[in-house]
Enzyme design. Structure first.
Site, short mmCIF file in Angstrom:
data_model
loop_
_atom_site.label_atom_id
_atom_site.label_comp_id
_atom_site.label_asym_id
_atom_site.label_seq_id
_atom_site.Cartn_x
_atom_site.Cartn_y
_atom_site.Cartn_z
N LYS A 262 -8.06 0.71 1.22
CA LYS A 262 -8.36 0.81 2.65
C LYS A 262 -9.59 -0.04 2.94
CE LYS A 262 -6.58 3.07 6.21
NZ LYS A 262 -5.16 3.31 6.47
N ASP B 27 -4.75 -0.64 11.41
CA ASP B 27 -5.09 0.78 11.53
C ASP B 27 -5.73 0.91 12.91
OD1 ASP B 27 -5.27 3.34 9.65
OD2 ASP B 27 -7.13 3.31 10.78
#
Length: 449
Positions: free
Chosen positions: A124, A164
């Protein structure tokens, strides 16, 4: 004792990273039965290795705004685990981003990606940059400066970021363009790309559609369905929009959406076309919704009851938390259960607090944890990677069918694993153990690294 010691060491080593503590505790406690049953995991220090990323990349992003002022942001890419495939996970651009947030998201991503059965590890990244209110030129210059550092660490077979919160098609375009310029390569290195240059159909819809498909499977096992049922949805980004859309496809009636300023309750059902216009085209506040649909009710965040989220006060059959982490707490969970909610399917990452999760599990309702229920987005990202590798594009129906099959398989695997360990309604247990075993066994097979 082994599991507890690992959790306490994480808290001691990273005292300020509360979200990371929560993610680790939720996963590791549920893994206790499989750890106790298989001593090889402790002998190979699997948990100690899983909670420390392979590497953490912290960097500065310096860019110039439209007024000629130099701006500085913090940025991260945390590559957590690549035992079953290249690192895979989104980039988040939001003021709330810090190391602990990125670590919690990356840790969750390891198990979520494992559940899809696709060859993807977990990672991430992101920055505390806020794209809201910025011009296209400012967003472009930030993305280019961000990629000037990130390109050294990513690649189609190494690490494949995606979007995201705060990173949509515009941002992916600018990021990919700078990567292509710096490397002189046209790789499938970012997912969520434009359809004319390597993107996949169904990618914007994937997380929302997948979350509803997962709810459908949970209910089907109990002889229930979503048809004719009132549903509540939080958020108003891609996940929420396409959760609402898919609920309509299945005959349900979604009545809420929300954003950072407040929530809409439309008793007759949320107008999807209007929602898309406001959020995808105009990037406007939901306050604009009631100007066109005056019969709807708008509640400002400042008017929410203290300690609760107004979305979850609306009586419903099924709830779909699709905004952000910890948006649904114990108070909200009690309200949902008291109002007769029978199903919660998480579209966001870790949207329920540990206390809320415990209440849902004790009530034995259909509860789909985020790492299982919201895996549709990364699943279609994996399908985009497959299309890029083969230099072919699949039509909408083909991708959607693959997505539906993946979500069915995630539910079946999670459910079967929960039954194997004696708690058939506990999909938190089932999803965590199913995702863990695949990664842990691959780590053991590949030696001490």
């Amino acid at each position: 004792m082994y599991v507890k010691n690992v959790i306490e060491k994480v808290k001691s080593n990273y005292p300020s990273q509360k979200e990371f503590h929560q993610a680790v505790e939720e996963v590791l406690i549920s893994l206790s039965p499989v750890i106790d049953k298989n001593k090889k995991y402790q002998e190979n220090a699997i948990l100690e290795r899983l909670v420390i990323p392979d590497r953490e990349i912290h960097f500065r992003v310096t860019w110039v705004d439209d007024k000629g002022n130099v701006q500085v942001n913090r940025a991260y890419r945390i590559e957590f685990n690549s035992a079953i495939g290249p690192y895979k996970g989104g980039l988040r651009f939001h003021p709330s981003v810090h190391e602990g947030i990125i670590k919690f998201l990356g840790f969750e991503q390891v198990f979520k990606n494992s559940l899809t059965t696709l060859a993807m590890g977990g990672g991430k990244g992101g920055s505390d940059f806020n794209p809201k209110g910025k011009s296209d030129g400012e967003v472009m210059r930030f993305c280019q400066a961000f990629m000037n550092e990130l390109y050294r660490h990513i690649g189609a077979h190494t690490d494949v970021p995606a979007g995201d919160i705060g990173v949509g098609g515009r941002e992916i375009g600018y990021l990919f363009g700078q990567y292509r310029k710096l490397t002189n390569r046209f790789d499938g290195v970012l997912t969520g790309k434009g359809l004319s240059w390597g993107g996949s159909l169904v990618r914007p819809e994937a997380t929302g559609y997948g979350c509803v498909y997962f709810a459908e499977e949970m209910l089907k096992e109990r002889g229930e369905s979503l048809e004719g049922k009132v549903c509540t949805v939080s958020g108003s980004g891609n996940v929420a929009i396409y959760t609402v859309e898919k609920l309509y496809h299945l005959g349900a009636k979604p009545v809420t959406v929300s954003d950072s300023k407040g929530m809409i309750y439309d008793e007759g059902g949320i107008d999807v076309a209007l929602l898309k216009e406001l959020k995808e085209l105009k990037r406007a506040s939901l306050e604009e919704y009631i100007k066109i649909k005056p019969q709807a009710k708008y509640t400002k965040i400042s008017d929410y009851k203290e300690g609760s989220n107004a979305v979850w006060s609306i009586p419903c059959f099924a709830a779909f938390p699709s905004a952000t982490e910890n948006e649904l707490n114990a108070i909200d969970a009690k309200t949902l259960l008291q109002n007769g909610c029978k199903c919660v399917s998480e579209g966001a990452n870790m949207p329920s607090t540990l206390e809320a999760t415990d209440l849902f599990l004790k009530a034995k309702i259909c509860y789909g944890p985020g790492k299982a229920a919201n895996a549709g987005g990364v699943a279609v990202s994996g399908l985009e990677m497959a299309q890029n590798a083969s230099k072919h594009s699949w039509d909408f129906e083909v991708v959607d069918k693959h997505l539906h099959n993946i979500m069915e398989n995630i539910f079946a695997n999670s459910s079967q694993t929960a039954k194997e360990f004696g708690d058939p309604t506990n999909l938190v247990l089932g999803a965590n153990i199913a995702g863990f075993r695949k990664v842990a066994d691959a780590m053991i097979d590949q030696g001490i690294l």
